[in-house]
Design a protein around this motif. Sequence first.
Motif, short mmCIF file in Angstrom:
data_model
loop_
_atom_site.label_atom_id
_atom_site.label_comp_id
_atom_site.label_asym_id
_atom_site.label_seq_id
_atom_site.Cartn_x
_atom_site.Cartn_y
_atom_site.Cartn_z
N VAL A 80 0.79 -1.29 0.11
CA VAL A 80 0.03 0.15 0.13
C VAL A 80 0.79 1.40 -0.18
CG1 VAL A 80 -1.94 1.26 1.30
CG2 VAL A 80 -1.88 -1.17 1.17
N ASP A 81 0.77 2.10 -0.94
CA ASP A 81 1.58 3.21 -1.16
C ASP A 81 3.33 2.72 -1.09
OD1 ASP A 81 -0.56 4.76 -1.46
OD2 ASP A 81 -0.78 5.23 0.25
N GLY A 82 3.63 1.79 -1.49
CA GLY A 82 4.83 1.19 -1.53
C GLY A 82 5.23 0.51 -0.40
N VAL A 83 4.47 0.38 0.49
CA VAL A 83 5.00 -0.21 1.61
C VAL A 83 4.39 -1.60 1.90
CG1 VAL A 83 5.22 0.11 4.30
CG2 VAL A 83 5.26 2.08 2.99
N PRO A 84 4.97 -2.79 1.98
CA PRO A 84 4.38 -4.14 2.36
C PRO A 84 3.38 -4.08 3.44
CG PRO A 84 6.86 -4.15 1.95
CD PRO A 84 6.57 -2.74 2.15
N ILE A 85 2.43 -4.95 3.21
CA ILE A 85 1.42 -4.99 4.44
C ILE A 85 2.10 -6.20 5.22
CG2 ILE A 85 -0.90 -5.71 5.04
CD1 ILE A 85 -1.62 -4.45 2.56
N GLU A 86 2.15 -5.88 6.39
CA GLU A 86 2.52 -7.14 7.56
C GLU A 86 1.39 -7.28 8.36
OE1 GLU A 86 5.87 -5.65 9.73
OE2 GLU A 86 6.97 -5.39 8.10
N GLU A 87 0.46 -6.66 8.55
CA GLU A 87 -0.86 -6.86 9.39
C GLU A 87 -1.98 -7.27 8.50
OE1 GLU A 87 0.66 -3.93 9.22
OE2 GLU A 87 -0.69 -2.44 9.27
N GLN A 88 -2.89 -7.89 9.06
CA GLN A 88 -4.08 -8.24 8.38
C GLN A 88 -5.14 -7.26 8.04
OE1 GLN A 88 -5.41 -11.32 7.05
NE2 GLN A 88 -3.36 -12.14 7.28
N PHE A 89 -5.22 -6.13 9.08
CA PHE A 89 -6.15 -5.00 8.85
C PHE A 89 -5.42 -3.78 8.84
CE2 PHE A 89 -8.58 -8.73 10.26
CZ PHE A 89 -9.67 -8.67 9.43
N ARG A 90 -5.13 -3.25 7.84
CA ARG A 90 -4.33 -1.91 7.55
C ARG A 90 -5.20 -0.79 7.13
NH1 ARG A 90 1.46 -0.51 5.22
NH2 ARG A 90 1.92 -1.83 7.06
N PRO A 91 -5.64 0.47 7.80
CA PRO A 91 -6.50 1.12 7.38
C PRO A 91 -6.05 1.77 6.00
CG PRO A 91 -5.68 1.87 9.66
CD PRO A 91 -4.79 0.63 9.35
N LEU A 92 -6.93 1.88 5.39
CA LEU A 92 -7.12 2.10 3.93
C LEU A 92 -7.65 3.51 3.52
CD1 LEU A 92 -5.92 1.10 0.98
CD2 LEU A 92 -8.20 0.10 0.65
N LYS A 93 -6.83 4.40 3.03
CA LYS A 93 -7.19 5.75 2.62
C LYS A 93 -7.73 6.01 1.17
CE LYS A 93 -6.42 7.13 7.08
NZ LYS A 93 -7.57 7.36 7.75
N ASN A 94 -8.55 7.09 1.08
CA ASN A 94 -8.80 7.37 -0.24
C ASN A 94 -7.82 7.60 -1.25
OD1 ASN A 94 -10.65 7.83 -2.62
ND2 ASN A 94 -10.73 10.02 -1.94
N LEU A 95 -7.71 7.16 -2.32
CA LEU A 95 -6.80 7.33 -3.59
C LEU A 95 -5.23 6.75 -3.22
CD1 LEU A 95 -7.25 11.15 -4.49
CD2 LEU A 95 -8.15 9.29 -5.62
N ALA A 96 -5.41 5.57 -2.27
CA ALA A 96 -4.18 4.83 -2.03
C ALA A 96 -4.00 3.93 -3.37
CB ALA A 96 -4.55 3.96 -0.77
#
Length: 205
Positions: free
Chosen positions: A168-184
């Motif tokens: 998300v925005d160039g950062v790997p996701i490590e957790e199962q639920f990361r907040p997601l913002k508009n235009l991500a």
Amino acid sequence: MVLDQSMIARAARPRVPTITEVTESMPAPTPPPLPPRSDYRPAPPPSIGMPSTIPSPTPVSASSPSAPATPGRRGHTVYMPMTPGVAGNPQAAPVAPGRRVLAVLVSYSWKPEGQVYPIREGRNLIGRGEECDVRVPEDPALSTTNSHITFRQSFTVGDLVSMSGTDVDGVPIEEQFRPLKNLAKIRAGSTNFLFVIVDPALLGI
């Protein structure tokens, strides 16, 4: 003629007919008439617990079209037409009724004119599998169920232990639920998405 006493006694004795004379004088008995002949043969009684007759199977021609069997009869195939939007139908991902479209994913990775995928209330699976809401079969690096975007009061994104991971925005996701913002910007496999919220209530419009 002089009769002696023996002749007188013999004449006075009653005459007894002989057996031969009795047999010849009696008529022979007539045998009773035979019943008329008939070819009828009664069928043997059926066995206990078994039907008296067993219906023979009806031959089915390979060239004749098969008609749908009556539902509920055991041993017959029941034809169930596929309906888009239900489980088991490869033509469409399962969509629960009443799920509101809140956002969209836009991708230009595989088609120059772009591809748009709706994001609805609840969980939205991203991957190559037929059960995914966001299905991208063109991406060989995408897992069958690669990632998810979920809305419950707010948007979250997570990776489902995929082989290529999710950013998300160039950062790997490590957790199962990361907040997601508009235009991500989201990368899943080799596919890049732009996440856009379209529900006016969530945008404060």
